[in-house]
Design a protein around this motif. Structure first.
Motif, PDB file in Angstrom:
ATOM      1  N   ALA A 128     -13.141 106.115  69.703  1.00  0.00           N
ATOM      2  CA  ALA A 128     -13.651 104.783  70.026  1.00  0.00           C
ATOM      3  C   ALA A 128     -12.559 103.726  69.868  1.00  0.00           C
ATOM      4  O   ALA A 128     -12.435 102.809  70.694  1.00  0.00           O
ATOM      5  CB  ALA A 128     -14.844 104.450  69.134  1.00  0.00           C
ATOM      6  N   ILE A 129     -11.738 103.867  68.834  1.00  0.00           N
ATOM      7  CA  ILE A 129     -10.634 102.925  68.620  1.00  0.00           C
ATOM      8  C   ILE A 129      -9.579 103.081  69.709  1.00  0.00           C
ATOM      9  O   ILE A 129      -9.106 102.107  70.296  1.00  0.00           O
ATOM     10  CB  ILE A 129     -10.014 103.145  67.226  1.00  0.00           C
ATOM     11  N   ALA A 130      -9.216 104.335  69.998  1.00  0.00           N
ATOM     12  CA  ALA A 130      -8.126 104.599  70.948  1.00  0.00           C
ATOM     13  C   ALA A 130      -8.442 104.114  72.355  1.00  0.00           C
ATOM     14  O   ALA A 130      -7.558 103.636  73.065  1.00  0.00           O
ATOM     15  CB  ALA A 130      -7.808 106.098  70.964  1.00  0.00           C
ATOM     16  N   LEU A 131      -9.718 104.224  72.777  1.00  0.00           N
ATOM     17  CA  LEU A 131     -10.089 103.865  74.142  1.00  0.00           C
ATOM     18  C   LEU A 131     -10.922 102.587  74.213  1.00  0.00           C
ATOM     19  O   LEU A 131     -11.551 102.305  75.239  1.00  0.00           O
ATOM     20  CB  LEU A 131     -10.843 105.020  74.814  1.00  0.00           C
ATOM     21  N   SER A 132     -10.928 101.816  73.130  1.00  0.00           N
ATOM     22  CA  SER A 132     -11.603 100.511  73.099  1.00  0.00           C
ATOM     23  C   SER A 132     -13.077 100.628  73.468  1.00  0.00           C
ATOM     24  O   SER A 132     -13.582  99.926  74.347  1.00  0.00           O
ATOM     25  CB  SER A 132     -10.905  99.530  74.046  1.00  0.00           C
ATOM     26  N   CYS A 133     -13.770 101.533  72.795  1.00  0.00           N
ATOM     27  CA  CYS A 133     -15.208 101.725  73.017  1.00  0.00           C
ATOM     28  C   CYS A 133     -15.969 101.050  71.875  1.00  0.00           C
ATOM     29  O   CYS A 133     -15.897 101.502  70.730  1.00  0.00           O
ATOM     30  CB  CYS A 133     -15.549 103.214  73.061  1.00  0.00           C
ATOM     31  N   GLN A 134     -16.707 100.007  72.175  1.00  0.00           N
ATOM     32  CA  GLN A 134     -17.319  99.199  71.130  1.00  0.00           C
ATOM     33  C   GLN A 134     -18.840  99.280  71.070  1.00  0.00           C
ATOM     34  O   GLN A 134     -19.467  98.637  70.232  1.00  0.00           O
ATOM     35  CB  GLN A 134     -16.905  97.738  71.317  1.00  0.00           C
ATOM     36  N   ALA A 135     -19.470 100.059  71.953  1.00  0.00           N
ATOM     37  CA  ALA A 135     -20.928 100.096  71.985  1.00  0.00           C
ATOM     38  C   ALA A 135     -21.503 100.890  70.813  1.00  0.00           C
ATOM     39  O   ALA A 135     -22.366 100.406  70.079  1.00  0.00           O
ATOM     40  CB  ALA A 135     -21.421 100.685  73.304  1.00  0.00           C
ATOM     41  N   PHE A 136     -21.024 102.111  70.617  1.00  0.00           N
ATOM     42  CA  PHE A 136     -21.503 102.957  69.527  1.00  0.00           C
ATOM     43  C   PHE A 136     -20.596 104.168  69.396  1.00  0.00           C
ATOM     44  O   PHE A 136     -19.846 104.505  70.321  1.00  0.00           O
ATOM     45  CB  PHE A 136     -22.953 103.418  69.745  1.00  0.00           C
ATOM     46  N   SER A 137     -20.660 104.811  68.242  1.00  0.00           N
ATOM     47  CA  SER A 137     -19.931 106.048  67.979  1.00  0.00           C
ATOM     48  C   SER A 137     -20.874 106.967  67.211  1.00  0.00           C
ATOM     49  O   SER A 137     -21.213 106.685  66.067  1.00  0.00           O
ATOM     50  CB  SER A 137     -18.664 105.773  67.155  1.00  0.00           C
ATOM     51  N   VAL A 138     -21.311 108.047  67.855  1.00  0.00           N
ATOM     52  CA  VAL A 138     -22.339 108.920  67.294  1.00  0.00           C
ATOM     53  C   VAL A 138     -21.818 110.352  67.252  1.00  0.00           C
ATOM     54  O   VAL A 138     -21.196 110.817  68.213  1.00  0.00           O
ATOM     55  CB  VAL A 138     -23.631 108.869  68.134  1.00  0.00           C
ATOM     56  N   THR A 139     -22.088 111.056  66.141  1.00  0.00           N
ATOM     57  CA  THR A 139     -21.666 112.452  66.006  1.00  0.00           C
ATOM     58  C   THR A 139     -22.869 113.344  65.723  1.00  0.00           C
ATOM     59  O   THR A 139     -23.683 113.038  64.849  1.00  0.00           O
ATOM     60  CB  THR A 139     -20.648 112.610  64.869  1.00  0.00           C
ATOM     61  N   PHE A 140     -22.975 114.437  66.455  1.00  0.00           N
ATOM     62  CA  PHE A 140     -24.001 115.457  66.252  1.00  0.00           C
ATOM     63  C   PHE A 140     -23.338 116.678  65.622  1.00  0.00           C
ATOM     64  O   PHE A 140     -22.174 116.979  65.923  1.00  0.00           O
ATOM     65  CB  PHE A 140     -24.653 115.837  67.577  1.00  0.00           C
ATOM     66  N   THR A 141     -24.069 117.390  64.775  1.00  0.00           N
ATOM     67  CA  THR A 141     -23.435 118.463  64.006  1.00  0.00           C
ATOM     68  C   THR A 141     -24.144 119.811  64.074  1.00  0.00           C
ATOM     69  O   THR A 141     -23.780 120.719  63.346  1.00  0.00           O
ATOM     70  CB  THR A 141     -23.310 118.049  62.527  1.00  0.00           C
ATOM     71  N   ASN A 142     -25.142 119.986  64.927  1.00  0.00           N
ATOM     72  CA  ASN A 142     -25.797 121.287  65.021  1.00  0.00           C
ATOM     73  C   ASN A 142     -24.822 122.338  65.551  1.00  0.00           C
ATOM     74  O   ASN A 142     -24.069 122.068  66.492  1.00  0.00           O
ATOM     75  CB  ASN A 142     -27.001 121.215  65.967  1.00  0.00           C
ATOM     76  N   PRO A 143     -24.827 123.538  64.978  1.00  0.00           N
ATOM     77  CA  PRO A 143     -23.928 124.587  65.471  1.00  0.00           C
ATOM     78  C   PRO A 143     -24.177 124.883  66.945  1.00  0.00           C
ATOM     79  O   PRO A 143     -25.320 124.882  67.410  1.00  0.00           O
ATOM     80  CB  PRO A 143     -24.300 125.795  64.600  1.00  0.00           C
ATOM     81  N   VAL A 144     -23.126 125.115  67.687  1.00  0.00           N
ATOM     82  CA  VAL A 144     -23.132 125.553  69.084  1.00  0.00           C
ATOM     83  C   VAL A 144     -23.656 124.488  70.047  1.00  0.00           C
ATOM     84  O   VAL A 144     -23.028 124.187  71.063  1.00  0.00           O
ATOM     85  CB  VAL A 144     -23.932 126.867  69.286  1.00  0.00           C
ATOM     86  N   VAL A 145     -24.814 123.882  69.754  1.00  0.00           N
ATOM     87  CA  VAL A 145     -25.494 123.042  70.740  1.00  0.00           C
ATOM     88  C   VAL A 145     -25.100 121.569  70.684  1.00  0.00           C
ATOM     89  O   VAL A 145     -25.475 120.795  71.565  1.00  0.00           O
ATOM     90  CB  VAL A 145     -27.029 123.136  70.576  1.00  0.00           C
ATOM     91  N   SER A 146     -24.343 121.146  69.670  1.00  0.00           N
ATOM     92  CA  SER A 146     -24.147 119.707  69.466  1.00  0.00           C
ATOM     93  C   SER A 146     -23.333 119.037  70.576  1.00  0.00           C
ATOM     94  O   SER A 146     -23.477 117.832  70.806  1.00  0.00           O
ATOM     95  CB  SER A 146     -23.504 119.430  68.103  1.00  0.00           C
ATOM     96  N   GLY A 147     -22.483 119.778  71.284  1.00  0.00           N
ATOM     97  CA  GLY A 147     -21.776 119.192  72.409  1.00  0.00           C
ATOM     98  C   GLY A 147     -22.740 118.788  73.514  1.00  0.00           C
ATOM     99  O   GLY A 147     -22.664 117.679  74.058  1.00  0.00           O
TER     100      GLY A 147
END
Length: 315
Positions: A128-147
């Motif tokens: 988000a910092i590198a590409l100037s993305c200011q709306a939100f930054s969200v991370t999912f962590t479920n194995p295999v499916v989170s992408g």
């Protein structure tokens, strides 16, 4: 509202572009020997970033065609640009190393430069910092499916007016036990009426796992009906499945429900979930390379099931 894929970046052992997914087998990932950050990130500024962060930044730069030293994209409204990321082993190796250092050397042995990488959302935040993305930054962590969860969330955010464009991806570091390879994949998604590949939407379900590791039949039947609804009435659907052998029943059930309408098209790379959360994203990137409808299904050993449907012409 159409959610188009305007760029794709993939980084994995033996993979530098989408075409590689159909022609190579992944090379063993030993430490970071397979990945040189310099061609993607330049000679400076990445030393203390975690491997998963480096992978994600490299894939995102590829997705927007950004070379080292070039400025970040100039968005008209950066507050309308977001980031969603999936990972499971992204910080596992760092945690193991920090634990080992603390046990052997105490607090004095810990590097202040490395400690910020302790947070699972650091790769997404750095992107988000590198590409100037200011709306939100969200991370999912479920194995295999989170992408795929990251992609589904990104599409929903765009359609609900939360963002105009989102960088949706997945990134992993090699798991300490060797079960997962490192890598990353990023889709640059935007609301657009221009021709190009489109993400129709996603479906997410949880399947209770019975003794012996098999999913509950009634829950599986309901999930398959949701996946079939996502696929719609399309014919000749390019299809890929990603998951462990214990969830092969989900793959078989979807094939049975959509019998005669699926075209086997998933690459071997990523099919066994060997890249963790990146695996299904590699499958999705491959599906997006050609025109026509597509469907990617990912399942984790603990019962999470996520599908993403696509259509349209290649960009």
């Amino acid at each position: 509202m159409s959610v188009r894929v305007s760029g794709i970046g993939v980084i994995a052992p033996g993979v530098r572009e989408v075409a590689d997914l159909g022609s190579v087998a992944p090379a063993p990932a030993v430490g970071e020997d397979w990945f040189d950050p310099v061609p993607y990130l330049g000679a400076r500024g990445w030393k203390y970033l975690t491997p998963a962060t480096r992978h994600l930044l490299a894939a995102a730069n590829t997705a927007v065609g950004r070379r080292p030293g070039e400025p970040a994209p100039s968005w008209r409204r950066p507050e309308r640009v977001g980031v969603t990321t999936g990972t499971h082993h992204g910080i596992g190796a760092l945690h193991a190393r920090l634990d080992r250092t603390f046990q052997e050397e105490g607090l004095s042995g810990l590097s202040p430069a490395e400690l910020p990488g302790f947070s699972v959302n650091i790769p997404a935040s750095q992107l988000a910092i590198a590409l100037s993305c200011q709306a939100f930054s969200v991370t999912f962590t479920n194995p295999v499916v989170s992408g795929l969860e990251a992609v589904s969330h990104a599409v929903a955010a765009i359609r609900r007016g939360r963002a105009d464009r989102v960088f949706a991806g997945a990134t992993e570091d090699a798991a300490p036990n060797g079960s997962t390879l490192g890598g990353a994949a990023v889709l640059h998604l935007e609301a657009s009426s221009e021709p190009g590949p489109e993400i129709i939407g996603g479906a997410s379900r949880f399947l209770p796992v019975r003794a012996g590791g098999q999913p509950d039949p009634s829950a599986l039947a309901a999930a398959v009906q949701r996946v079939a609804k996502l696929a719609g009435a399309s014919e000749n659907i390019r299809y890929a499945f990603c998951g462990p052998d214990s969830m092969a029943a989900a793959d078989e059930a979807v094939r049975g429900e959509l019998a005669g309408r699926l075209v086997e098209d998933g690459p071997a790379v990523g099919a066994d979930a060997g890249f963790g959360a990146v695996s299904a994203m590699l499958q999705l990137a491959w599906i997006l390379r050609d025109p026509g409808p597509g469907l990617v299904l990912a399942a984790s050993e603990d019962g999470h099931l996520v599908a993403v449907a696509t259509r349209g012409e290649a960009a």
